[in-house]
Design a protein around this motif. Structure first.
Motif, PDB file in Angstrom:
ATOM      1  N   VAL A 145       0.847  -1.191   0.000  1.00 47.90           N
ATOM      2  CA  VAL A 145       0.000   0.000   0.000  1.00 47.90           C
ATOM      3  C   VAL A 145       0.880   1.238   0.000  1.00 47.90           C
ATOM      4  CG1 VAL A 145      -1.987  -1.048   1.154  1.00 47.90           C
ATOM      5  CG2 VAL A 145      -0.185   0.009   2.532  1.00 47.90           C
ATOM      6  N   LEU A 146       0.372   2.293  -0.630  1.00 49.95           N
ATOM      7  CA  LEU A 146       1.001   3.606  -0.590  1.00 49.95           C
ATOM      8  C   LEU A 146      -0.119   4.589  -0.268  1.00 49.95           C
ATOM      9  CD1 LEU A 146       3.602   5.276  -1.054  1.00 49.95           C
ATOM     10  CD2 LEU A 146       2.869   5.550  -3.428  1.00 49.95           C
ATOM     11  N   VAL A 147      -0.242   4.937   1.019  1.00 53.57           N
ATOM     12  CA  VAL A 147      -1.404   5.693   1.472  1.00 53.57           C
ATOM     13  C   VAL A 147      -0.988   6.829   2.401  1.00 53.57           C
ATOM     14  CG1 VAL A 147      -3.133   3.868   1.208  1.00 53.57           C
ATOM     15  CG2 VAL A 147      -1.749   3.932   3.267  1.00 53.57           C
ATOM     16  N   TYR A 148      -1.804   7.870   2.394  1.00 56.99           N
ATOM     17  CA  TYR A 148      -1.566   9.053   3.216  1.00 56.99           C
ATOM     18  C   TYR A 148      -2.327   8.932   4.526  1.00 56.99           C
ATOM     19  CZ  TYR A 148      -1.570  14.044   4.480  1.00 56.99           C
ATOM     20  OH  TYR A 148      -1.425  15.247   5.127  1.00 56.99           O
ATOM     21  N   ARG A 149      -1.600   9.052   5.623  1.00 55.21           N
ATOM     22  CA  ARG A 149      -2.178   9.005   6.964  1.00 55.21           C
ATOM     23  C   ARG A 149      -3.132   7.814   7.136  1.00 55.21           C
ATOM     24  NH1 ARG A 149      -5.073  13.744   9.190  1.00 55.21           N
ATOM     25  NH2 ARG A 149      -4.011  13.341  11.139  1.00 55.21           N
ATOM     26  N   ARG A 162       8.385   6.062   5.346  1.00 54.58           N
ATOM     27  CA  ARG A 162       7.518   7.223   5.578  1.00 54.58           C
ATOM     28  C   ARG A 162       8.054   8.407   4.784  1.00 54.58           C
ATOM     29  NH1 ARG A 162       4.449   6.575  10.363  1.00 54.58           N
ATOM     30  NH2 ARG A 162       5.081   4.737  11.576  1.00 54.58           N
ATOM     31  N   LEU A 163       7.163   9.121   4.111  1.00 50.04           N
ATOM     32  CA  LEU A 163       7.548  10.324   3.382  1.00 50.04           C
ATOM     33  C   LEU A 163       6.683  11.483   3.867  1.00 50.04           C
ATOM     34  CD1 LEU A 163       9.294  11.532   1.080  1.00 50.04           C
ATOM     35  CD2 LEU A 163       7.359  11.087  -0.453  1.00 50.04           C
ATOM     36  N   PRO A 164       7.245  12.413   4.674  1.00 51.32           N
ATOM     37  CA  PRO A 164       6.449  13.538   5.168  1.00 51.32           C
ATOM     38  C   PRO A 164       5.893  14.370   4.008  1.00 51.32           C
ATOM     39  CG  PRO A 164       8.531  13.373   6.348  1.00 51.32           C
ATOM     40  CD  PRO A 164       8.631  12.441   5.174  1.00 51.32           C
ATOM     41  N   GLN A 165       4.633  14.764   4.158  1.00 49.26           N
ATOM     42  CA  GLN A 165       3.948  15.509   3.108  1.00 49.26           C
ATOM     43  C   GLN A 165       3.295  16.757   3.675  1.00 49.26           C
ATOM     44  OE1 GLN A 165       3.225  14.345  -0.564  1.00 49.26           O
ATOM     45  NE2 GLN A 165       5.270  13.885   0.206  1.00 49.26           N
ATOM     46  N   LYS A 166       3.512  17.881   2.996  1.00 49.04           N
ATOM     47  CA  LYS A 166       2.815  19.101   3.356  1.00 49.04           C
ATOM     48  C   LYS A 166       1.465  19.138   2.648  1.00 49.04           C
ATOM     49  CE  LYS A 166       6.962  21.944   3.998  1.00 49.04           C
ATOM     50  NZ  LYS A 166       7.709  23.141   3.525  1.00 49.04           N
ATOM     51  N   LEU A 167       0.519  19.826   3.256  1.00 46.17           N
ATOM     52  CA  LEU A 167      -0.754  20.087   2.601  1.00 46.17           C
ATOM     53  C   LEU A 167      -0.595  21.327   1.733  1.00 46.17           C
ATOM     54  CD1 LEU A 167      -3.770  19.135   2.529  1.00 46.17           C
ATOM     55  CD2 LEU A 167      -4.215  20.919   4.228  1.00 46.17           C
ATOM     56  N   VAL A 168      -1.114  21.284   0.520  1.00 46.93           N
ATOM     57  CA  VAL A 168      -1.040  22.435  -0.378  1.00 46.93           C
ATOM     58  C   VAL A 168      -2.441  22.835  -0.813  1.00 46.93           C
ATOM     59  CG1 VAL A 168       1.269  21.852  -1.226  1.00 46.93           C
ATOM     60  CG2 VAL A 168      -0.740  21.016  -2.450  1.00 46.93           C
ATOM     61  N   SER A 240      -9.092  24.210  -3.674  1.00 48.27           N
ATOM     62  CA  SER A 240      -9.095  22.825  -3.214  1.00 48.27           C
ATOM     63  C   SER A 240      -7.764  22.538  -2.529  1.00 48.27           C
ATOM     64  CB  SER A 240      -9.333  21.858  -4.376  1.00 48.27           C
ATOM     65  OG  SER A 240      -9.615  20.553  -3.867  1.00 48.27           O
ATOM     66  N   PHE A 241      -7.626  21.310  -2.014  1.00 40.49           N
ATOM     67  CA  PHE A 241      -6.436  20.959  -1.241  1.00 40.49           C
ATOM     68  C   PHE A 241      -5.962  19.561  -1.610  1.00 40.49           C
ATOM     69  CE2 PHE A 241      -8.943  23.968   1.148  1.00 40.49           C
ATOM     70  CZ  PHE A 241      -8.003  24.886   1.602  1.00 40.49           C
ATOM     71  N   GLN A 242      -4.652  19.388  -1.546  1.00 41.72           N
ATOM     72  CA  GLN A 242      -4.059  18.097  -1.843  1.00 41.72           C
ATOM     73  C   GLN A 242      -2.697  18.042  -1.158  1.00 41.72           C
ATOM     74  OE1 GLN A 242      -4.478  17.297  -5.991  1.00 41.72           O
ATOM     75  NE2 GLN A 242      -3.607  15.259  -5.878  1.00 41.72           N
ATOM     76  N   ILE A 243      -2.097  16.855  -1.118  1.00 39.74           N
ATOM     77  CA  ILE A 243      -0.751  16.759  -0.553  1.00 39.74           C
ATOM     78  C   ILE A 243       0.276  16.912  -1.672  1.00 39.74           C
ATOM     79  CG2 ILE A 243      -1.472  15.348   1.395  1.00 39.74           C
ATOM     80  CD1 ILE A 243      -0.342  12.898  -0.078  1.00 39.74           C
ATOM     81  N   GLU A 244       1.518  17.123  -1.282  1.00 40.78           N
ATOM     82  CA  GLU A 244       2.579  17.406  -2.257  1.00 40.78           C
ATOM     83  C   GLU A 244       2.696  16.338  -3.341  1.00 40.78           C
ATOM     84  OE1 GLU A 244       6.305  19.422  -0.314  1.00 40.78           O
ATOM     85  OE2 GLU A 244       5.488  17.931   1.078  1.00 40.78           O
ATOM     86  N   ALA A 245       2.542  15.081  -2.965  1.00 42.93           N
ATOM     87  CA  ALA A 245       2.735  13.995  -3.921  1.00 42.93           C
ATOM     88  C   ALA A 245       1.760  14.064  -5.087  1.00 42.93           C
ATOM     89  CB  ALA A 245       2.604  12.648  -3.220  1.00 42.93           C
ATOM     90  N   PRO A 270       3.043  18.714   8.611  1.00 41.61           N
ATOM     91  CA  PRO A 270       3.256  17.618   7.661  1.00 41.61           C
ATOM     92  C   PRO A 270       2.837  16.272   8.261  1.00 41.61           C
ATOM     93  CG  PRO A 270       5.168  19.058   7.698  1.00 41.61           C
ATOM     94  CD  PRO A 270       4.270  19.507   8.824  1.00 41.61           C
ATOM     95  N   ALA A 271       2.257  15.421   7.426  1.00 47.63           N
ATOM     96  CA  ALA A 271       1.877  14.069   7.833  1.00 47.63           C
ATOM     97  C   ALA A 271       2.462  13.095   6.827  1.00 47.63           C
ATOM     98  CB  ALA A 271       0.356  13.937   7.905  1.00 47.63           C
TER      99      ALA A 271
END
Length: 301
Positions: A145-149, A162-168, A240-245, A270-271
């Motif tokens: 799996v490759l999932v956010y939070r 783990r890859l920390p991601q900012k919300l954009v 709208s909002f999304q993570i960096e990836a 970041p999460a």
């Protein structure tokens, strides 16, 4: 591997809830499939399925046997993969469930890099929300799996990376907030928004902020499709909002009429985007090789 086929038949009936549908998947007659299951029940000394108004469901014994059957099927796939690898064929398949944010750029780039060296490896990718992705992992439907939070799943998920991601924030390039530098969420909520549905990770993060700040979030548009949300940004002027990836590498520039700006970490820390496998499972060679490469290079795509 005759016994392995019977386990696969049993798993197919459990997944579909129907002998007819399972027989179609297995490409055998319905009567032959029923006989195989009856032989299995006789060998175990307990019924595995019970008739219901629509199809069949697992008995208590069937639920216990299902975990065993799926573990055995997964182990058989791993063994076959190892034998092929030993023979130098290096074939195989990698099955992944991923968050929508990883689907447009991150995962395709990783697959492209891997298949340059292993062109005979195939991939099957399911784009699922974080809860469904972990459930697919627990059911042996996917290898990784490759999932956010991901939601807490004690004893199920083994984290590989783990890859920390900012919300954009995604805004039309002519929007009043489409400048430079981090944005505060309290400024964003003053404008119409298009938000992902629950339980998608970005939505949960926004609602956590709203709960802390006492701010009410009332989206103009909700959707389970990030493509739909980006279309709304482009054509209706909402935020709208999304993570960096989920944003292209050139996110600092206008992307087809859309600008991405990071959200201030005081509002949305970041999460992690998580690469993981089922705890305690030995992966097939192809999946293990891809997981090793991906974990090592995850921050470089």
């Amino acid at each position: 591997m005759k016994y392995q086929r019977i386990l696969s038949y049993f798993d197919a009936v459990a997944r579909t809830g129907s002998f007819r549908k399972a027989a179609e998947r297995a490409n055998i007659t319905g009567s032959a499939l029923v006989r195989r299951i009856q032989d299995l029940e006789q060998e175990l000394g307990a019924p595995l399925f019970e008739r219901r108004a629509r199809g069949v469901g697992l008995t208590t014994a069937g639920e216990m046997f299902l975990a065993y059957a799926r573990a055995q099927n997964a182990e058989a796939q791993r063994l076959a993969s190892q034998i092929e690898d030993m023979r130098g064929v290096r074939r195989g398949a990698v099955r992944i469930s991923c968050s929508q944010a990883a689907a447009p750029h991150l995962l395709p780039l990783a697959i492209a890099r891997f298949t340059e060296k292993h062109p005979k490896i195939s991939f099957h990718v399911e784009v699922l929300d974080r809860e469904a992705a972990v459930a697919a992992l627990a059911d042996y439907r996917v290898d990784l799996v490759l999932v956010y939070r991901p939601a807490p799943a004690a004893g199920v998920l083994h984290v590989l990376k783990r890859l920390p991601q900012k919300l954009v924030a995604l805004l039309p390039e002519r929007h009043a907030l489409a400048g430079k530098g981090p944005l505060r969420l309290r400024d964003c909520v003053r404008y119409p928004m298009a938000l992902p549905e629950r339980p998608l990770g970005a939505r949960v993060l926004l609602e956590e902020f709203a709960g802390r700040s006492g701010i009410r979030i009332a989206p103009a548009v909700e959707s389970n499709s990030f493509e739909m949300l980006r279309g709304c940004v482009r054509h209706t002027g909402v935020i709208s909002f999304q993570i960096e990836a989920g944003v292209a590498k050139a996110r600092a520039k206008a992307m087809d009429g859309i600008v991405a700006r990071p959200i201030d970490e005081r509002d949305a820390p970041p999460a992690d985007l998580i690469l993981g496998q089922l705890r305690g499972r030995n992966l097939p060679v192809a999946a293990a090789s891809f997981a090793e490469m991906f974990a090592e290079q995850l921050g470089t795509f």
